[in-house]
Scaffold this active site. Structure first.
Site, short mmCIF file in Angstrom:
data_model
loop_
_atom_site.label_atom_id
_atom_site.label_comp_id
_atom_site.label_asym_id
_atom_site.label_seq_id
_atom_site.Cartn_x
_atom_site.Cartn_y
_atom_site.Cartn_z
N GLU A 103 69.14 2.75 20.61
CA GLU A 103 67.93 2.26 19.96
C GLU A 103 68.24 1.12 18.98
O GLU A 103 67.88 1.17 17.81
CB GLU A 103 67.22 3.40 19.23
CG GLU A 103 66.72 4.49 20.18
CD GLU A 103 66.04 5.65 19.47
OE1 GLU A 103 65.17 6.29 20.08
OE2 GLU A 103 66.39 5.91 18.30
N TRP A 163 71.11 10.71 27.37
CA TRP A 163 69.94 11.38 26.79
C TRP A 163 68.63 10.94 27.42
O TRP A 163 67.66 11.69 27.42
CB TRP A 163 69.90 11.13 25.28
CG TRP A 163 69.53 9.74 24.84
CD1 TRP A 163 70.36 8.67 24.76
CD2 TRP A 163 68.24 9.27 24.42
NE1 TRP A 163 69.68 7.55 24.31
CE2 TRP A 163 68.38 7.91 24.08
CE3 TRP A 163 66.99 9.88 24.28
CZ2 TRP A 163 67.31 7.13 23.64
CZ3 TRP A 163 65.93 9.11 23.82
CH2 TRP A 163 66.08 7.75 23.51
N TYR A 208 66.34 18.75 24.23
CA TYR A 208 66.07 18.30 22.87
C TYR A 208 65.40 19.47 22.13
O TYR A 208 64.23 19.80 22.38
CB TYR A 208 65.18 17.06 22.86
CG TYR A 208 65.99 15.78 22.81
CD1 TYR A 208 67.16 15.64 23.56
CD2 TYR A 208 65.59 14.71 22.01
CE1 TYR A 208 67.91 14.48 23.50
CE2 TYR A 208 66.34 13.54 21.96
CZ TYR A 208 67.50 13.43 22.70
OH TYR A 208 68.25 12.28 22.64
N ASP A 255 64.43 19.87 19.12
CA ASP A 255 63.37 19.63 18.14
C ASP A 255 62.00 19.50 18.81
O ASP A 255 60.98 19.43 18.12
CB ASP A 255 63.66 18.36 17.32
CG ASP A 255 63.85 17.13 18.19
OD1 ASP A 255 64.60 17.21 19.18
OD2 ASP A 255 63.27 16.07 17.88
#
Length: 539
Positions: free
Chosen positions: A307, A373, A398, A400
């Protein structure tokens, strides 16, 4: 029912039970003294028994024996009424054998104080076991919300309890720098604190007005690493670059492209501030990593790489000048150049670089490992190119992400990811040949902490999904969730004894809800489309 989690390769029930009593002794071959000491510490705490080293051949004994014929992390556990033998080729197998033996005992063995009135019996069994994958881990984001050392140690215990062998610590990000670097003290003095934090997600999220911060001293890191090693767990550090950079730039503005004075970021999401590409910045990170590698014996060092917006690089005349001087065609090649320079340094220090799958963009050094990912495209591209891969696709592991679609789910983020979804995780992409699949080292679950501001919330997000992940990575191959469910239900008693505030199958308890705080839910179709757009360049 003998409810071992994760499920062993072979489990054979035998007649009778072995009871841990005041006469029981623990003995170990030299290479397995660490696992023996670990087991003694757990047993003496909960049982109150001395469990001294064996001196009498007639005493009932728990014996750790070296067997070089076993796989690297494999073990054999033989429980008979007269004694217990845990065989392993090395200490890691010994730790896993000890963990399985503990699961045979009453749940109270996991209590942190002596429990009276319990018969400490284990059923007689033969267990022969070895993991399907060598990398079985969890990433803990301590940058967005700091996790105190005592809670990191507790998390390590819970990983080891499930035979997970890797803790990936996400130590730096826009919102905070969490590791002491003695050469650059402002990284923690300035970069370790922010004035407030975003609460919730989406356009209606608010700010809490409360300062947040914390960092690990180098002595804290040494404690964490030593504690993990004494339980068979490797701690892998992550230092983010060239994006996710704002906390470091706030501390040392000369690292940035922007001339604006910054503070650690108070929001979540992708930040446009990135590191500049001067030789002085490369030298800065060489010095940082020199301290990091002295603290972490892990063969792998994570450099982020994800990112990283290229807007500042595109708009900056100095960056464009450097690109021309270096013969770099575009900003993807520039990021690859940055990663490559760090890779050279880590290789010179005897370590292996790994990073998120964006490091594939623009080319990748031969020895680098990819943490995939964004779906499975990165893993496929990396393995086909001969790079090792660790799988952690966001649509599956993931931790979360929200666990149900109901209105009570706290700060619901992204795709619904249930225990069953995690249990179905297969780290090997179907598109790979057998030769390419050999590059898949294993997988991990990622626990991001934007919306986890307390250890209680981390418990809720991680468990029992981490139990399912442990079995997917240890057992591998064909698995039946209906067979797993009753074992998991029994295993929850162990989590209760450890004080883990996991998510119940019927939903969050009232104190686990976050009413009125907005989330960012998405369905699987949205997530799949988003991942496809992100990985178009590397597919």
């Amino acid at each position: 029912m003998i409810a071992l989690v994760p499920r062993p390769t072979r489990l054979e029930s035998r007649s009778g039970v072995f009871e841990v009593t005041g006469d029981t002794r623990i003995a170990a071959d030299g290479e397995l003294r660490g696992p023996a000491a670990f087991l003694r510490s757990v047993l003496t705490t909960s049982t109150g028994l001395a469990l001294d080293a064996a001196t009498d051949d007639e005493a009932p004994t728990i014996r750790f024996a070296v067997d070089p014929s076993l796989a690297e992390e494999g073990y054999r556990l033989e429980v008979e009424p007269t004694g217990v033998v845990i065989s392993a080729a090395g200490d890691r197998g010994g730790y896993w054998g000890a963990q399985s033996f503990l699961q045979l005992l009453p749940d109270a063995v996991y209590r942190a104080a002596t429990v009276s009135g319990v018969a400490w019996t284990a059923p007689a069994v033969l267990v022969e076991d070895a993991p399907a994958f060598g990398w079985r881990g969890a990433m803990l984001d301590v940058a967005r919300h700091f996790v105190p050392t005592r809670e990191v140690l507790r998390f390590i215990d819970l990983l080891a309890m499930h035979r997970l062998n890797t803790l990936h610590l996400h130590l730096t990000d826009d919102q905070g720098w969490r590791i002491e670097i003695r050469r650059y003290p402002l990284l923690t003095e300035v970069g370790g604190w922010r004035p407030e934090s975003q609460v919730g997600a989406g356009p209606t999220a608010t700010m809490d007005g409360r300062p947040h911060g914390g960092f690990y001293t180098q002595d804290d890191i040494r404690e964490i690493v030593a504690y993990a090693t004494a339980r068979g767990v490797t701690v892998v550090p992550e230092i983010e670059l060239p994006g996710h950079a704002q906390a470091a730039i706030a501390a040392y503005p000369e690292l940035g492209v922007t001339t604006e004075r910054l503070q650690p970021w108070t929001e979540w999401g992708i930040n446009t501030n990135v590191f500049n590409v001067e030789e002085s910045t490369i030298e800065f990170f060489r010095n940082v990593f020199d301290e990091v590698v002295e603290l972490f014996p892990s063969p792998f060092i994570h450099v982020g790489g994800d990112e990283c917006p290229k807007d500042q690089w595109r708009a900056d005349p100095r960056t464009q000048e450097l690109m021309r001087e270096r013969g770099l065609a575009d900003e993807h090649a520039l990021q690859s150049w940055f990663i490559g320079r760090i890779d050279e340094h880590l290789t010179s220090r005897g370590r292996r670089l790994f990073g998120w799958d964006e490091i594939l963009e623009g080319g990748l050094a031969p020895g680098a490992t990819v943490l995939s990912w964004r779906g499975r495209a990165g893993a496929v591209a990396a393995a086909r190119a001969g790079h090792d891969v660790i799988m952690c696709p966001e649509d599956t592991v993931y931790l979360d992400y929200r666990q149900a679609d109901g209105p009570d789910e706290p700060i619901p983020v992204a795709t619904v990811t249930t225990v069953a979804d995690v249990y179905a995780f297969d780290p090997i992409p179907a598109e790979l040949t057998a030769e390419q699949a050999a590059h898949v080292l294993g997988g991990q679950g990622n626990l991001w902490s934007e919306h986890a501001d307390s250890p209680r919330t981390l418990d809720y997000l991680a468990f029992p999904r981490l139990c399912a992940l442990a079995e997917a990575l240890w057992t591998g191959g064909e698995r039946d969730f209906e067979e797993f469910e009753p074992r998991l239900t029994a295993h929850l008693g162990r989590l209760n004894a450890r004080g883990v505030e996991y998510r119940r199958a019927d939903g969050p308890r009232p104190w686990q809800r976050r009413p009125g705080i907005p989330g960012r839910p998405a369905d699987r179709e949205e997530t799949a489309a988003h991942v496809a757009s992100l990985t178009a360049d590397i597919a």
